[in-house]
Design an enzyme around this catalytic site. Sequence first.
Site, PDB file in Angstrom:
ATOM      1  N   ASN A  26       0.800  -1.229   0.000  1.00  0.00           N
ATOM      2  CA  ASN A  26       0.000   0.000   0.000  1.00  0.00           C
ATOM      3  C   ASN A  26       0.835   1.282   0.000  1.00  0.00           C
ATOM      4  O   ASN A  26       0.421   2.293  -0.551  1.00  0.00           O
ATOM      5  CB  ASN A  26      -1.004   0.003   1.153  1.00  0.00           C
ATOM      6  CG  ASN A  26      -0.395  -0.369   2.475  1.00  0.00           C
ATOM      7  OD1 ASN A  26       0.732  -0.864   2.549  1.00  0.00           O
ATOM      8  ND2 ASN A  26      -1.112  -0.126   3.545  1.00  0.00           N
ATOM      9  N   GLU A  77       5.133  -3.601  11.929  1.00  0.00           N
ATOM     10  CA  GLU A  77       4.036  -2.630  11.733  1.00  0.00           C
ATOM     11  C   GLU A  77       2.884  -3.417  11.132  1.00  0.00           C
ATOM     12  O   GLU A  77       2.911  -3.750   9.946  1.00  0.00           O
ATOM     13  CB  GLU A  77       4.454  -1.516  10.769  1.00  0.00           C
ATOM     14  CG  GLU A  77       5.559  -0.626  11.252  1.00  0.00           C
ATOM     15  CD  GLU A  77       5.178   0.248  12.417  1.00  0.00           C
ATOM     16  OE1 GLU A  77       3.997   0.236  12.846  1.00  0.00           O
ATOM     17  OE2 GLU A  77       6.073   0.933  12.931  1.00  0.00           O
ATOM     18  N   CYS A 128      -3.231   0.694   7.133  1.00  0.00           N
ATOM     19  CA  CYS A 128      -3.287  -0.040   8.403  1.00  0.00           C
ATOM     20  C   CYS A 128      -3.848   0.801   9.541  1.00  0.00           C
ATOM     21  O   CYS A 128      -4.513   0.288  10.435  1.00  0.00           O
ATOM     22  CB  CYS A 128      -1.901  -0.549   8.771  1.00  0.00           C
ATOM     23  SG  CYS A 128      -0.682   0.765   8.826  1.00  0.00           S
ATOM     24  N   GLU A 159       8.310   3.552  13.986  1.00  0.00           N
ATOM     25  CA  GLU A 159       8.980   4.096  12.804  1.00  0.00           C
ATOM     26  C   GLU A 159       8.700   5.594  12.736  1.00  0.00           C
ATOM     27  O   GLU A 159       7.776   6.094  13.375  1.00  0.00           O
ATOM     28  CB  GLU A 159       8.452   3.402  11.535  1.00  0.00           C
ATOM     29  CG  GLU A 159       8.766   1.915  11.536  1.00  0.00           C
ATOM     30  CD  GLU A 159       8.561   1.219  10.195  1.00  0.00           C
ATOM     31  OE1 GLU A 159       7.484   1.397   9.602  1.00  0.00           O
ATOM     32  OE2 GLU A 159       9.475   0.501   9.762  1.00  0.00           O
TER      33      GLU A 159
END
Length: 540
Positions: A205, A302, A336, A514
């Site tokens: 994505n 993640e 997400c 991150e």
Amino acid sequence: MPKHDNGGRKSILINFQNFLAFGLVENLRVEMLRPCPYVRCFHRCLATSISSSSQVQAPLNFLSGKRCDPSENIGNFDLKYPATDETLRQVPSSGERDVNEAVSQAREGFRSWSKLSGFERGNVLKRAANIMRERLEELAQTEVLDTGKPIWEARCDVQGCADTVDYYGGLAARISGEFLPLSNGCFSYTVREPLGVVGGIGAWNYPLQMASWKSSPALACGNTFVFKPSPLTPLTAVMLGEVYKEAGLPDGCYNIIQGETKTGQLLTTHPNIAKMSFTGSVPTGSKIMEACAKDIKHVTLELGGKSPCIIFEDCNLENAVTGAMLANFLTQGQVCSNGTRVFVHKSIMGPFLAQLVERTKRMKIGDPYLEDTTVGATISKQQFDIVMRYIELAKKEGATVVCGGERVTVDPHLRGYFVSPCILVNCEDHMTVVREEVFGSVMSILTFDSEEEVIRRANDSELGLAGGIFTSNLQRAYRVASALEAGSLYINNYNVYPVGVPFGGYKKSGLGRENGPDTLDYYTQVKSVYVEMGDVEAPF
Ligand SMILES: NC(=O)C1=CN([C@@H]2O[C@H](COP(=O)(O)OP(=O)(O)OC[C@H]3O[C@@H](n4cnc5c(N)ncnc54)[C@H](O)[C@@H]3O)[C@@H](O)[C@H]2O)C=CC1
Ligand SMILES: C[N+](C)(C)CCCC(=O)O
């Protein structure tokens, strides 16, 4: 092709506002570019010319600072342009020999790269960020070909990636240790040392974002990097390799191997990989963590989300509607952090829903290369089928579709899977669509009565990636933010990722962070050195 004024930022912001208002904001440039047959034809030509370009047809592994094909081919996968569903080429998957070669190049690169000062490493990254900005348009157009997302979104992504690389370039010189004075003149100091070769695996994505969010902190800390992009989106991570090379990154420090699950497994289980950084689904994240456990490798994960977006009765309604749309409809809903459980206070459900539906219906589903498109193509038929199954199941379980949720044909030439953004009402907490990550533009609306109730329901999930709170009551905003079990929260906005703000999840949504300063801790290990200044004392 309308020319994007490549200073970038202003144009990106204009497009971003355009998205926020979904056509409400006056946007002269977009007005001028209303789709006409000529423009459509032009954009098809653009897609065709990119697909026949060297970016697509050139080798897609990257070793020793160069593109190359794998030395042995363990199978091929199709590279498709999601908007047309046409196969652009077949990409060979890398097997053991090439994974070994990539890791061995990275080990070789580590020997010199890790010895440079943070300042020197940072300079390379900062140069890379500038090259990314110069190539913003080319990177964005290729990202569209990979993902099917609207071009203006791809531009925002690339700009954000350049900022991240720049940011870690700036932080590299600040990586340092501590000095601890102890008794009798003794002391201890600590050093933050790199881990070694870091492996990265990405989802489809945000392909360039994943390559840059993982590689730039890894490199800043003195590690070297081997990345396996998602087989659905192999292109831009390789372009990043060329950018790094041009910026002066020594050969072997950034490597790409293309492939599917098998290639990912070979990388994850390679004995000379010190850490894996993964973005993708929870089940795959769990497998990667399990594989890493065998060799006690570090992991950053993640993973997925099923985040709440809470709309209190005292919110600014227009902002809350915009926020809920941002929380659900970017990148065809395949994000997400999306706030897919939209909890709306009962007292404002009527006006909230009316405005939301009206604005959602006005979103422009279409050719991703057109400037005013706000909904592009679903990544694949497989993902489209998943999304449609969730909508069908939601209806069976009692939810009502108030708009969208259908396949749309935007142009006979664009045979990809375009879905109109879907809003579901009459949702209940136990429904499958409310409990599981859909990864498509499907917003579930739930109502609530009290703050205490909505906090309890919002936290009733195994996942804890993100969450949004819309209210004009500051105390309430802070109170709810502190009560929500999630790593990335937004008060009165949603899905914004300014560089420097840590991003990551609680619970099954992941480990590590991150995009922030804390990320450096996840790419280094602490060495402490005790220094004795007197004689050694011992009872023997
Ligand atoms: N929350 C998130 O960030 C994402 C969630 N998803 C969800 O996951 C579903 C499946 O999509 P996928 O792209 O297949 O996601 P995935 O999580 O299975 O794959 C992501 C990456 O991991 C690699 N991979 C798969 N299995 C592996 C293994 N055992 N060892 C090492 N690497 C492995 C893949 O090749 C790809 O590069 C989607 O339908 C969507 O619902 C997908 C992408 C991102
Ligand atoms: C940072 N963000 C949310 C844009 C992308 C993170 C990865 C994902 O959605 O899979």
